[in-house]
Design a protein around this motif. Structure first.
Motif, PDB file in Angstrom:
ATOM      1  N   ALA B 302       0.841  -1.206   0.000  1.00  0.00           N
ATOM      2  CA  ALA B 302       0.000   0.000   0.000  1.00  0.00           C
ATOM      3  C   ALA B 302       0.873   1.251   0.000  1.00  0.00           C
ATOM      4  N   GLU B 305       2.635   1.768  -3.349  1.00  0.00           N
ATOM      5  CA  GLU B 305       1.686   2.191  -4.396  1.00  0.00           C
ATOM      6  C   GLU B 305       1.357   3.682  -4.237  1.00  0.00           C
ATOM      7  N   LEU B 306       1.181   4.105  -2.979  1.00  0.00           N
ATOM      8  CA  LEU B 306       0.822   5.504  -2.721  1.00  0.00           C
ATOM      9  C   LEU B 306       2.016   6.442  -2.913  1.00  0.00           C
ATOM     10  N   ALA B 314      -0.158   5.603   4.334  1.00  0.00           N
ATOM     11  CA  ALA B 314      -0.363   4.240   4.855  1.00  0.00           C
ATOM     12  C   ALA B 314      -0.018   4.178   6.347  1.00  0.00           C
ATOM     13  N   ALA B 352      -7.684   7.378  -3.095  1.00  0.00           N
ATOM     14  CA  ALA B 352      -6.593   6.530  -3.572  1.00  0.00           C
ATOM     15  C   ALA B 352      -6.003   5.718  -2.424  1.00  0.00           C
ATOM     16  N   GLU B 353      -5.973   6.319  -1.238  1.00  0.00           N
ATOM     17  CA  GLU B 353      -5.419   5.614  -0.078  1.00  0.00           C
ATOM     18  C   GLU B 353      -6.224   4.358   0.222  1.00  0.00           C
ATOM     19  N   ALA B 356      -5.797   1.681  -2.453  1.00  0.00           N
ATOM     20  CA  ALA B 356      -4.488   1.009  -2.374  1.00  0.00           C
ATOM     21  C   ALA B 356      -4.451   0.018  -1.220  1.00  0.00           C
ATOM     22  N   ARG B 359      -6.534  -3.037  -2.066  1.00  0.00           N
ATOM     23  CA  ARG B 359      -5.802  -3.837  -3.047  1.00  0.00           C
ATOM     24  C   ARG B 359      -4.655  -4.613  -2.381  1.00  0.00           C
ATOM     25  N   ALA B 360      -3.973  -3.973  -1.462  1.00  0.00           N
ATOM     26  CA  ALA B 360      -2.843  -4.634  -0.789  1.00  0.00           C
ATOM     27  C   ALA B 360      -3.310  -5.841   0.024  1.00  0.00           C
ATOM     28  N   PRO B 371     -11.130  -3.566  -4.824  1.00  0.00           N
ATOM     29  CA  PRO B 371     -10.973  -2.215  -4.278  1.00  0.00           C
ATOM     30  C   PRO B 371     -12.012  -1.278  -4.886  1.00  0.00           C
TER      31      PRO B 371
END
Lengths: 157, 374
Positions: B302, B305-306, B314, B352-353, B356, B359-360, B371
Motif C-alpha cells: 500500500a 503504491e501511494l 499508509a 486513492a489511499e 491502495a 488492493r494490498a 478495491p
C-alpha cells in the motif's frame, strides 16, 4: 548416578568415540537424545541444539541433569502423569504457560525454549521414553544448566 | 570454547570480516549524525504543508484522551514538540535490570557506541511518533524512554519488557549488537505503543499483528530519520544486525517476505508473503514472527503504491487503526477491515489511499473484495 551439576565439565556428547569395549559388551545399550529448540526473539530465528549420549556413564550424567529440572513445576514444567513426575520413564508433555500467554503478552520478543528428552532402549519394541517442556525465557532459571550444557556440547545447529 | 550454531568455516570468515563489520558500524553512526539536522528541517517543512492541506490531526491519541498537537491553522509541530526524556543504562553483561545509568537526556555522547545508538534510536522513534502521529511518546503521555544496553552474555536479542528496551550485544558470530539497527529500536518501542493502545494479544494472528505493527513503526522510524520516500526505502527490518559471515541483508523484508536471508547455517528466511503460505505452529507464540510477513507486505505494498513519505498516508492509517477501537484479539481480516475504515475516515472511502489499502490486503490473500474505484 553421577552428579554432573557439581562438575564444571559437561558430560561428553560424543561418547561413542570413547567407547570402552569391555563395558559395552554387558549393559543393554541406551541412547539418550536431548534437543533444545529456541523460538521467538526479535529476529524470529529458531536454532536447535541437541546431544546424543549412548555410553552408560554419559547417559546417567545427562539424566541426572534432566531430572534436576522442574518438569512438574507450574511454570517451566511438564504436565505429565503426576505419579511418574520426576522420572524419565514416566514421560509426559507439557507447556509451561507462564510466558506463552500472560507473560508472553507482557514481554514481546522474549525467547521461548522447547526442551525434548528421548531415552531409547533398542531392546524393547516400543523403546521411547520421552518428555517435553516449553519454557519461557523468564522461567529458564532451574533449566539453565541443562540448556547451556546442551548448547555447549551440541555438534550440529 | 563456547560452541554455537555457527560451524568453524563460518567462524573463520567472521574473524576475517571483523574489521569490515566495525567499519560498517562506524559508517552508519557517522551517517546518522551527519544526516539528521538538514533532514529534520526538510521534514518539518513537509509537515507544515501537510498540516495545511489536511487540516491537521483530530484523532491521534484519542484513546488516551489526548488533544491533537497540530491544529487546522497548521502550526509547526516542532514548535510545540514535547521534550523527549531518555536514560540509557548499562547491564555490563549481566541479566540484571536496569543496570547503571550511563547517559541521561542532554548528556554529551558517550564513548560507548551502543549507548549512543540506543539514545539516538529512542530519539528517532520519539520524533516519528510525535511528528507523524502527534503521539507524545510510547504511552501518549510523555513516558520517559529507558533503555538498557549490554544485557546478558552473547545475548542475541532485543526486547521491550513492558517498561524499558533491553539490548543484547549479540554473539559476534551470527549477530552483532542489537542497537545497530534503528528499525529494531523502533520495533521494540512500538511494542510499547501497542501495549498502551490496542493491546494486541501476543499469540496467533493478533500476535502477528502486534509484531507487524512493530515492524511498520520500525521501518517508518528509519525512513523518517533518513527522509526517505516509500519508493526509496529498503523495507528491511534489522539491516546491519547480521555479521558479515551471514548470507543475508536483514532479519525481515516487509516488501518481499521470505527473501531477507538465505544462509547455510540459518537456512532461508521462513516468512510467508501471503495467506496461501500461512504457517500453523505452536512455536514462537503461534508463529508471530513468521506470519507477520503477511500484514507487513500488505503495508509495504500500500505504501509503495501511494508513494511519498510512508508515514503520511499508509503509516497514518495503520496508526489510526491500532490507536482506534481495535479489539485486542483482532485477526488479520478484522485488522484489514479496521485499516479500510480508518482510511475512509481520514482520506475518504473513495480515496486513492483506501483503494491502495484494499488492493494490498487482497494481494496478500486477507481480503477477497475488489478495491473501490478511485
Amino acid at each position: 548416578m553421577n552428579q554432573p551439576q557439581d562438575d564444571p565439565t559437561p558430560p561428553s556428547a560424543e561418547s561413542s568415540a570413547q567407547a570402552d569395549p569391555n563395558a559395552a559388551s554387558d549393559a543393554p545399550a541406551r541412547a539418550l537424545r536431548i534437543t533444545v529448540a529456541r523460538s521467538g526473539g526479535v529476529a524470529g530465528i529458531a536454532p536447535t541444539w541437541s546431544i546424543t549420549a549412548t555410553e552408560e556413564p554419559d547417559v546417567d550424567s545427562w539424566l541426572s541433569l534432566v531430572e534436576s529440572c522442574p518438569w512438574d513445576a507450574p511454570e517451566g514444567g511438564a504436565a505429565g502423569d503426576p505419579g511418574d513426575a520426576g522420572s524419565i520413564a514416566g514421560g509426559g508433555t507439557g507447556v509451561a504457560d507462564g510466558g506463552a500467554g500472560g507473560g508472553g503478552a507482557g514481554q514481546p520478543d522474549r525467547f521461548v525454549y522447547t526442551i525434548r528428552v528421548v531415552l531409547a532402549e533398542p531392546s524393547t519394541p516400543d523403546p521411547d521414553d520421552e518428555r517435553d517442556a516449553r519454557v519461557p525465557e523468564r522461567a529458564l532459571g532451574p533449566w539453565r544448566t541443562l540448556v547451556d550444557r546442551v548448547k555447549d556440547a551440541s555438534t550440529s545447529p | 570454547m563456547r560452541r554455537s550454531i555457527v560451524p568453524p568455516y563460518l567462524l573463520a570468515r567472521i574473524a576475517r570480516a571483523d574489521a569490515f563489520g566495525m567499519e560498517r558500524a562506524a559508517a552508519a553512526a557517522r551517517r546518522s549524525l551527519l544526516a539528521d539536522p538538514p533532514l529534520r528541517e526538510e521534514r518539518d517543512e513537509r509537515m507544515r504543508e501537510a498540516a495545511e492541506n489536511t487540516g491537521g490531526d483530530q484523532r491521534s491519541g484519542a484513546r488516551n484522551g489526548l488533544l491533537a498537537p497540530r491544529t487546522a491553522a497548521g502550526s509547526p509541530a516542532a514548535a510545540s514538540a514535547p521534550a523527549v526524556q531518555r536514560t540509557v543504562f548499562d547491564a555490563a553483561g549481566t541479566e540484571t535490570l536496569p543496570g547503571r545509568v550511563v547517559r541521561r537526556e542532554g548528556d554529551p555522547a558517550a564513548a560507548d557506541i551502543a549507548v549512543n545508538e540506543a539514545y539516538d534510536g529512542l530519539g528517532a522513534t520519539h520524533a516519528l511518533l510525535w511528528e507523524a502521529f502527534g503521539r507524545d511518546s510510547v504511552d501518549g503521555r510523555g513516558l520517559a524512554l529507558n533503555a538498557t544496553v549490554h544485557y546478558g552474555d552473547d545475548y542475541d536479542n532485543a526486547f521491550w519488557d513492558g517498561e524499558r528496551m533491553v539490548f543484547g550485544d549479540g554473539d559476534g558470530e551470527v549477530f552483532g549488537r542489537f542497537t545497530a539497527s534503528p528499525s529494531v529500536i523502533g520495533h521494540e518501542l512500538a511494542h510499547g505503543v501497542t501495549q498502551y493502545t490496542a493491546g494486541l494479544v501476543y499469540q496467533g494472528q493478533s500476535g502477528a499483528l502486534n509484531e507487524s505493527f512493530s515492524d511498520v513503526i520500525g521501518a517508518l522510524v528509519e525512513q523518517h530519520r533518513l527522509g526517505q520516500s516509500a519508493e526509496e526505502a529498503s523495507w528491511l527490518i534489522g539491516e546491519g544486525l547480521f555479521t558479515a559471515a551471514v548470507e543475508g541483508r536483514a532479519l525481515r523484508s516487509m516488501l518481499e517476505p521470505g527473501t531477507a536471508y538465505d544462509d547455510d547455517v540459518l537456512g532461508k528466511d521462513p516468512q510467508p508473503a501471503s495467506m496461501d503460505h500461512y504457517v500453523d505452529t505452536a512455536d514462537d507464540n503461534g508463529g508471530v514472527h513468521l506470519n507477520s510477513g503477511i500484514p507487513n507486505r500488505a503495508f509495504a505494498l500500500a505504501a509503495t503504491e501511494l508513494g511519498g513519505p510512508a508515514w503520511e498516508r499508509a503509516g497514518r492509517v495503520w496508526y489510526d487503526a491500532v490507536a482506534g477501537q481495535l479489539a485486542s484479539t483482532a485477526d488479520f481480516a478484522t485488522f484489514a477491515a479496521a485499516t479500510v475504515t480508518a482510511s475512509g475516515a481520514r482520506f475518504g472511502a473513495e480515496s486513492a489511499e483506501t483503494a491502495a489499502i484494499v488492493r494490498a490486503w487482497r494481494t496478500v490473500g486477507v481480503r477477497s473484495d475488489e478495491p473501490a474505484p478511485g
